[in-house]
Design an enzyme around this catalytic site. Structure first.
Site, PDB file in Angstrom:
ATOM      1  CE  LYS A 173      -1.551   2.439   3.273  1.00  0.00           C
ATOM      2  NZ  LYS A 173      -1.249   3.749   2.656  1.00  0.00           N
ATOM      3  CD  GLU A 248      15.206   1.016   7.275  1.00  0.00           C
ATOM      4  OE1 GLU A 248      15.640   2.007   7.910  1.00  0.00           O
ATOM      5  OE2 GLU A 248      15.894   0.015   7.044  1.00  0.00           O
ATOM      6  CB  CYS A 282      14.731   8.808   5.993  1.00  0.00           C
ATOM      7  SG  CYS A 282      15.586   7.759   4.822  1.00  0.00           S
ATOM      8  CD  GLU A 379      12.272  13.168   9.902  1.00  0.00           C
ATOM      9  OE1 GLU A 379      11.290  12.667  10.479  1.00  0.00           O
ATOM     10  OE2 GLU A 379      12.853  12.621   8.955  1.00  0.00           O
TER      11      GLU A 379
HETATM   12  P1  NAD Z   1       3.746   8.492   7.574  1.00  0.00           P
HETATM   13  O1  NAD Z   1       4.167   7.703   8.760  1.00  0.00           O
HETATM   14  O2  NAD Z   1       2.792   9.602   7.764  1.00  0.00           O
HETATM   15  O3  NAD Z   1       3.065   7.533   6.494  1.00  0.00           O
HETATM   16  C1  NAD Z   1       3.753   6.446   5.918  1.00  0.00           C
HETATM   17  C2  NAD Z   1       2.769   5.385   5.464  1.00  0.00           C
HETATM   18  O4  NAD Z   1       2.084   4.837   6.596  1.00  0.00           O
HETATM   19  C3  NAD Z   1       1.678   5.871   4.514  1.00  0.00           C
HETATM   20  O5  NAD Z   1       1.490   4.871   3.524  1.00  0.00           O
HETATM   21  C4  NAD Z   1       0.464   5.963   5.410  1.00  0.00           C
HETATM   22  O6  NAD Z   1      -0.756   5.790   4.733  1.00  0.00           O
HETATM   23  C5  NAD Z   1       0.680   4.800   6.356  1.00  0.00           C
HETATM   24  N1  NAD Z   1       0.012   4.911   7.657  1.00  0.00           N
HETATM   25  C6  NAD Z   1      -0.357   6.023   8.322  1.00  0.00           C
HETATM   26  N2  NAD Z   1      -0.888   5.701   9.535  1.00  0.00           N
HETATM   27  C7  NAD Z   1      -0.823   4.349   9.627  1.00  0.00           C
HETATM   28  C8  NAD Z   1      -1.162   3.407  10.650  1.00  0.00           C
HETATM   29  N3  NAD Z   1      -1.682   3.788  11.821  1.00  0.00           N
HETATM   30  N4  NAD Z   1      -0.920   2.101  10.421  1.00  0.00           N
HETATM   31  C9  NAD Z   1      -0.380   1.688   9.265  1.00  0.00           C
HETATM   32  N5  NAD Z   1      -0.019   2.531   8.258  1.00  0.00           N
HETATM   33  C10 NAD Z   1      -0.247   3.840   8.440  1.00  0.00           C
HETATM   34  O7  NAD Z   1       5.106   8.972   6.905  1.00  0.00           O
HETATM   35  P2  NAD Z   1       5.284   9.987   5.689  1.00  0.00           P
HETATM   36  O8  NAD Z   1       4.929  11.357   6.175  1.00  0.00           O
HETATM   37  O9  NAD Z   1       4.622   9.432   4.481  1.00  0.00           O
HETATM   38  O10 NAD Z   1       6.876   9.893   5.427  1.00  0.00           O
HETATM   39  C11 NAD Z   1       7.787  10.754   6.023  1.00  0.00           C
HETATM   40  C12 NAD Z   1       8.532  10.058   7.157  1.00  0.00           C
HETATM   41  O11 NAD Z   1       9.138   8.863   6.675  1.00  0.00           O
HETATM   42  C13 NAD Z   1       9.687  10.877   7.715  1.00  0.00           C
HETATM   43  O12 NAD Z   1       9.680  10.788   9.123  1.00  0.00           O
HETATM   44  C14 NAD Z   1      10.934  10.190   7.167  1.00  0.00           C
HETATM   45  O13 NAD Z   1      12.102  10.388   7.931  1.00  0.00           O
HETATM   46  C15 NAD Z   1      10.487   8.777   7.132  1.00  0.00           C
HETATM   47  N6  NAD Z   1      11.298   7.982   6.196  1.00  0.00           N
HETATM   48  C16 NAD Z   1      12.198   7.079   6.704  1.00  0.00           C
HETATM   49  C17 NAD Z   1      13.027   6.358   5.836  1.00  0.00           C
HETATM   50  C18 NAD Z   1      14.034   5.369   6.352  1.00  0.00           C
HETATM   51  O14 NAD Z   1      14.553   4.578   5.576  1.00  0.00           O
HETATM   52  N7  NAD Z   1      14.341   5.364   7.641  1.00  0.00           N
HETATM   53  C19 NAD Z   1      12.927   6.562   4.458  1.00  0.00           C
HETATM   54  C20 NAD Z   1      11.991   7.484   3.983  1.00  0.00           C
HETATM   55  C21 NAD Z   1      11.178   8.189   4.861  1.00  0.00           C
END
Ligand code: NAD
Length: 476
Positions: A173, A248, A282, A379
């Site tokens: 997803k 991650e 990230c 962040e």
């Molecule tokens: P987010 O956590 O808001 O959403 C990520 C995904 O999770 C989306 O697909 C969303 O629909 C889903 N989601 C939301 N709530 C959920 C729940 N309760 N249960 C299951 N799934 C759920 O993150 P974002 O804003 O899309 O991405 C940005 C963040 O991602 C930043 O904090 C960034 O640092 C991190 N990131 C980390 C890495 C890494 O490799 N460590 C890489 C890229 C991004």
């Protein structure tokens, strides 16, 4: 308006409703995707479970060939996928320092080939007159993949390829904000993979499909890339059937600049590793600690580079930085900058949203910031660099580590041996010298502390998609 389907059990599936995907450079819709529901997730999990027995027993060489074939599909369709990535994320086709949609799709191709070539050999622990003990790596079953909006296609590939390579089937997803390129890849992959091996579903956040994945009894592992708060929620929901997890999560990476650097040269590199993809990576550098003796000139040079950066629509040639991906994120970035300003930060460049269409924010360099300000402690995930002054190296290492995140960190110096010693004192999963955020498909990458659990890439990453079975054969 472009339209995309979900892929479930080898079929192109629509939902009763579609929703619009916004291009952040204009604020306008460019695509319609299915508004999937939990029922679609259930169907996708059932299809993945049905496909698992055959896929997991498919000859290793055949699975390897099919993963290489997926790389071929990415290659053939690279121009279309690049356009979709730019339209949904805002990142330029080319981008600052070559970090853009071209790198995203190119990286996806490279990662797929390297992952296809990885092996899971049987390890022999003992082989003597008494017994032979072998360690086998077996697939887990159905892997649920949940991806974020910053590198949607590349991160989907990071999840899908090792899962498939190891013999698992997948339900993915994408973020509700950036589903287009991933849905398109699902459609393409369906032409080479057996039905049900890779299922891609799209849903709006309110549909609760992500939450349902985390608690779904038919999913054996979740691989999640996204924010730390969401990671925590997934971990709690996954307890029901003791799902395996790779998380991650967020980062707040520190970079520490020692006084011996070549200022001009290092400024250009620091600017690139901080601002590429508008800081929405990230492992971007997010807090820069600079020695007192070079603080002012380095701040001024970074601000000069920020003012010179070409910001605009990522589809236009020569654009280095696009918009922030969504308005909510831009507002958050703006809030952190205003908080810093109110607490005495000097805004050397940017410091404001660009009026007009799209979610643009001017590349911002902040001086006279200190630990304890929100823009340092949190962040920012946007085009803002807080530059913090230090004078004592032991003290600055302590300050860099004084954060719940532990994704990456870097030391900048001409003395490589000294820099390596300092880097090893940083509490983070990856540490770089005179570089930041550089990853490659054969080197493990992951976070410590609250930046995550587990690693991706190389054989370390591949093994996370397996369980161990120990086989003991008695000989006497
Ligand atoms: P987010 O956590 O808001 O959403 C990520 C995904 O999770 C989306 O697909 C969303 O629909 C889903 N989601 C939301 N709530 C959920 C729940 N309760 N249960 C299951 N799934 C759920 O993150 P974002 O804003 O899309 O991405 C940005 C963040 O991602 C930043 O904090 C960034 O640092 C991190 N990131 C980390 C890495 C890494 O490799 N460590 C890489 C890229 C991004």
């Amino acid at each position: 308006m472009e339209r995309f389907s979900m892929t479930i059990g080898g079929q192109a599936v629509a939902a009763s409703r579609a929703y619009a995907v916004i291009n952040p450079a204009s604020g306008e819709a460019f695509a319609q995707v299915p508004a999937g529901e939990v029922a679609h997730l259930d169907a996708a999990v059932a299809a993945a479970r049905a496909a698992f027995p055959t896929w997991s027993r498919t000859a290793d060489s055949e699975r390897q060939a099919l993963v290489h074939a997926l790389a071929g599909l990415l290659e053939t369709n690279m121009p279309e996928l690049m356009q979709l990535v730019t339209k949904e994320t805002g990142k330029p086709l080319g981008g600052l320092n070559g970090v853009g949609a071209g790198m995203e799709v190119g990286g996806a191709i490279a990662w797929t080939h390297v992952t296809a070539d990885l092996e899971l050999p049987v390890e022999v622990i003992q082989d003597n007159a008494e017994a032979r003990i072998e360690v086998h790596r077996k697939p887990l079953g159905v892997v649920g993949s949940i991806t974020p909006w910053n590198w949607p296609l590349m991160i989907a590939i990071w999840h899908i390829m090792p899962a498939l390579r190891a013999g698992n089937t997948v339900v993915l997803k994408p973020s509700e904000l950036t589903p287009a390129a991933t849905l398109r890849f699902g459609e393409l992959a369906n032409s080479v993979l057996p039905s049900g091996v890779l299922n891609v579903i799209s849903a709006e956040r309110e549909a609760g499909v992500g939450e349902a994945m985390a608690s779904h009894p038919g999913i054996d592992k979740i691989v999640f890339t996204g924010s730390t708060p969401t990671g925590r929620r997934i971990m709690a929901s996954a307890a029901g059937n003791l799902k395996r997890l790779t998380l991650e999560l967020g980062g707040n990476d520190a970079g520490i600049v020692l006084p011996d650097v070549d200022l001009k040269e290092v400024a250009g590199k620091l600017f690139a590793v901080t601002f590429h993809n508008n800081g929405q990576t990230c492992a971007c550098l997010k807090r820069l600690y600079v020695h007192d003796s070079i603080y002012e000139p380095l701040c001024q040079e970074l601000a000069r580079l920020a003012r010179a950066a070409v910001v605009g629509d990522g589809l236009h040639e020569g654009t280095q930085l696009g918009p922030v991906q969504n308005d909510q994120q831009r507002n958050y970035v703006s809030e952190l900058v205003e908080d810093a300003r109110a607490h005495g930060a000097r805004v050397l460049s940017g410091g404001r949203a660009r009026p007009g269409a799209g979610y643009f924010y001017a590349p911002t360099v902040l001086a006279d910031v200190t630990d304890g300000m929100r823009v340092v402690d949190e962040e920012q995930f946007g085009p803002v660099l807080p530059v913090i002054r230090y004078s004592d190296i032991d003290e600055v290492i302590r300050r860099a580590n004084d954060n719940p995140n532990g994704l990456g960190g870097s030391i900048w110096s001409q003395d490589l041996a000294k820099a390596a010693q300092l880097a090893l004192r940083l509490e983070c999963g990856s540490a770089w010298i005179n570089e930041h955020g550089a990853i490659q498909p054969d080197a493990p990458f992951g976070g410590v502390k609250q930046s995550g659990i587990g690693v991706e890439f190389g054989h370390y990453g591949l093994e996370e998609y397996t369980s161990i079975q120990t086989l003991k054969i008695m000989k006497s």
